[in-house]
Design an enzyme around this catalytic site. Structure first.
Site, PDB file in Angstrom:
ATOM      1  N   LYS A  18       0.713  -1.253   0.119  1.00  0.00           N
ATOM      2  CA  LYS A  18       0.039   0.056  -0.050  1.00  0.00           C
ATOM      3  C   LYS A  18       1.014   1.227   0.089  1.00  0.00           C
ATOM      4  O   LYS A  18       2.060   1.064   0.415  1.00  0.00           O
ATOM      5  CB  LYS A  18      -0.993  -0.066   1.304  1.00  0.00           C
ATOM      6  CG  LYS A  18      -2.166  -1.108   1.123  1.00  0.00           C
ATOM      7  CD  LYS A  18      -3.051  -1.106   2.101  1.00  0.00           C
ATOM      8  CE  LYS A  18      -4.056  -2.641   1.768  1.00  0.00           C
ATOM      9  NZ  LYS A  18      -5.033  -2.450   3.035  1.00  0.00           N
TER      10      LYS A  18
ATOM     11  N   ARG B  59       2.150  -6.852   8.890  1.00  0.00           N
ATOM     12  CA  ARG B  59       1.391  -5.843   9.300  1.00  0.00           C
ATOM     13  C   ARG B  59       1.533  -5.042  10.827  1.00  0.00           C
ATOM     14  O   ARG B  59       1.305  -3.947  10.749  1.00  0.00           O
ATOM     15  CB  ARG B  59      -0.136  -6.094   9.140  1.00  0.00           C
ATOM     16  CG  ARG B  59      -0.624  -6.177   7.650  1.00  0.00           C
ATOM     17  CD  ARG B  59      -1.957  -7.045   7.671  1.00  0.00           C
ATOM     18  NE  ARG B  59      -2.503  -6.861   6.319  1.00  0.00           N
ATOM     19  CZ  ARG B  59      -3.422  -7.513   5.813  1.00  0.00           C
ATOM     20  NH1 ARG B  59      -3.998  -8.633   6.595  1.00  0.00           N
ATOM     21  NH2 ARG B  59      -4.166  -7.254   4.682  1.00  0.00           N
TER      22      ARG B  59
ATOM     23  N   ASN C  18      -2.754  -0.788   6.603  1.00  0.00           N
ATOM     24  CA  ASN C  18      -2.307  -2.184   7.268  1.00  0.00           C
ATOM     25  C   ASN C  18      -1.053  -2.579   6.414  1.00  0.00           C
ATOM     26  O   ASN C  18      -1.054  -3.984   6.319  1.00  0.00           O
ATOM     27  CB  ASN C  18      -3.506  -3.216   7.616  1.00  0.00           C
ATOM     28  CG  ASN C  18      -4.083  -3.632   6.216  1.00  0.00           C
ATOM     29  OD1 ASN C  18      -3.754  -3.179   5.187  1.00  0.00           O
ATOM     30  ND2 ASN C  18      -5.044  -4.639   6.319  1.00  0.00           N
TER      31      ASN C  18
ATOM     32  N   HIS D 216      -1.647  -6.074   1.167  1.00  0.00           N
ATOM     33  CA  HIS D 216      -2.903  -6.872   0.453  1.00  0.00           C
ATOM     34  C   HIS D 216      -2.444  -8.351   0.217  1.00  0.00           C
ATOM     35  O   HIS D 216      -1.224  -8.412  -0.779  1.00  0.00           O
ATOM     36  CB  HIS D 216      -3.529  -6.187  -0.442  1.00  0.00           C
ATOM     37  CG  HIS D 216      -4.562  -7.022  -1.420  1.00  0.00           C
ATOM     38  ND1 HIS D 216      -5.756  -7.224  -0.540  1.00  0.00           N
ATOM     39  CD2 HIS D 216      -4.858  -7.815  -2.256  1.00  0.00           C
ATOM     40  CE1 HIS D 216      -6.686  -8.096  -1.237  1.00  0.00           C
ATOM     41  NE2 HIS D 216      -5.872  -8.486  -2.412  1.00  0.00           N
TER      42      HIS D 216
HETATM   43  P1  GDP Z   1      -7.609  -8.530   4.127  1.00  0.00           P
HETATM   44  O1  GDP Z   1      -7.784  -9.819   3.298  1.00  0.00           O
HETATM   45  O2  GDP Z   1      -6.759  -9.122   5.450  1.00  0.00           O
HETATM   46  O3  GDP Z   1      -7.012  -7.612   3.529  1.00  0.00           O
HETATM   47  O4  GDP Z   1      -9.008  -8.076   4.746  1.00  0.00           O
HETATM   48  P2  GDP Z   1     -10.448  -7.645   4.128  1.00  0.00           P
HETATM   49  O5  GDP Z   1     -10.469  -8.110   2.821  1.00  0.00           O
HETATM   50  O6  GDP Z   1     -11.617  -8.089   5.414  1.00  0.00           O
HETATM   51  O7  GDP Z   1     -10.527  -5.892   3.980  1.00  0.00           O
HETATM   52  C1  GDP Z   1      -9.897  -5.467   2.993  1.00  0.00           C
HETATM   53  C2  GDP Z   1      -9.122  -4.038   3.669  1.00  0.00           C
HETATM   54  O8  GDP Z   1     -10.033  -3.515   4.275  1.00  0.00           O
HETATM   55  C3  GDP Z   1      -8.026  -4.485   4.730  1.00  0.00           C
HETATM   56  O9  GDP Z   1      -6.719  -4.767   4.234  1.00  0.00           O
HETATM   57  C4  GDP Z   1      -8.057  -3.019   5.417  1.00  0.00           C
HETATM   58  O10 GDP Z   1      -7.213  -2.057   4.906  1.00  0.00           O
HETATM   59  C5  GDP Z   1      -9.543  -2.736   5.330  1.00  0.00           C
HETATM   60  N1  GDP Z   1     -10.291  -2.907   6.359  1.00  0.00           N
HETATM   61  C6  GDP Z   1     -10.978  -4.122   6.766  1.00  0.00           C
HETATM   62  N2  GDP Z   1     -11.411  -3.933   7.904  1.00  0.00           N
HETATM   63  C7  GDP Z   1     -11.188  -2.800   8.402  1.00  0.00           C
HETATM   64  C8  GDP Z   1     -11.867  -1.981   9.388  1.00  0.00           C
HETATM   65  O11 GDP Z   1     -12.341  -2.663  10.478  1.00  0.00           O
HETATM   66  N3  GDP Z   1     -11.498  -0.558   9.582  1.00  0.00           N
HETATM   67  C9  GDP Z   1     -10.759  -0.110   8.631  1.00  0.00           C
HETATM   68  N4  GDP Z   1     -10.562   1.132   8.762  1.00  0.00           N
HETATM   69  N5  GDP Z   1     -10.197  -0.790   7.598  1.00  0.00           N
HETATM   70  C10 GDP Z   1     -10.644  -1.980   7.457  1.00  0.00           C
END
Ligand code: GDP
Length: 147
Positions: free
Chosen positions: A9, A105, A115, A118
């Site tokens: 990112k 992360r 974070n 991805h």
């Molecule tokens: P990943 O597969 O671990 O990247 O997680 P997800 O697919 O659930 O979410 C995609 C991205 O959305 C994450 O990498 C975070 O950058 C963001 N994200 C997910 N959950 C949250 C949250 O609760 N708060 C915020 N601010 N960002 C989130």
């Protein structure tokens, strides 16, 4: 052999030290089938994160992805998807810091949105995401090996 998309990112790409550390981890652990830096447009970020469009963090997330250069990789290894996700650690940085302090992360994430990186969460996602980020990549070359 499995493939996955990894994205670093913008806040990581701006930080030379963090970028080098993440690239080293990737080079050490995976075959890299393709790599490039890219600017993610509004349209691309919205397409990439379409599954999250109703979430409260959607605007924050798509804005972050447009805020600077990202660095993208197509990775290949045995159990590539889980291996990269294990190296990244939990989605939420707060949780990562407490439960897996050595994960990427935890070390390079700044917030739940920023974070650090991805990783695809399944082969279906990997193929979809690679087609979005690397439209020039001939996925048929490796897709048949990716299970
Ligand atoms: P990943 O597969 O671990 O990247 O997680 P997800 O697919 O659930 O979410 C995609 C991205 O959305 C994450 O990498 C975070 O950058 C963001 N994200 C997910 N959950 C949250 C949250 O609760 N708060 C915020 N601010 N960002 C989130």
């Amino acid at each position: 052999m499995e493939i996955s998309l990894a994205l670093l990112k913008p806040h990581v790409v701006r930080n030379t030290y963090a970028l080098q550390q993440l690239k080293t981890q990737i080079e050490t652990n995976f075959n890299i089938l393709a790599a490039k830096d890219l600017r993610i447009t509004k349209e691309l970020s919205e397409c990439f994160y379409a599954e999250h469009k109703d979430k409260f963090f959607y605007y924050r997330l798509t804005s972050l992805m447009q805020s600077g250069f990202c660095y993208a990789f197509i990775l290949q290894s045995e159990s590539c998807i889980q291996k990269w996700r294990n190296l990244m650690g939990p989605t939420k940085v707060f949780r990562a810091v407490y439960t897996e302090p050595e994960c990427l992360r935890s070390l390079y994430g700044l917030s739940d949105t920023r974070n650090a990186c991805h990783g695809s969460d399944s082969t279906v996602s990997a193929l979809r995401e690679i087609a979005i980020v690397f439209p020039e990549f001939d996925i048929s070359r490796v897709a048949s090996q990716s299970k």
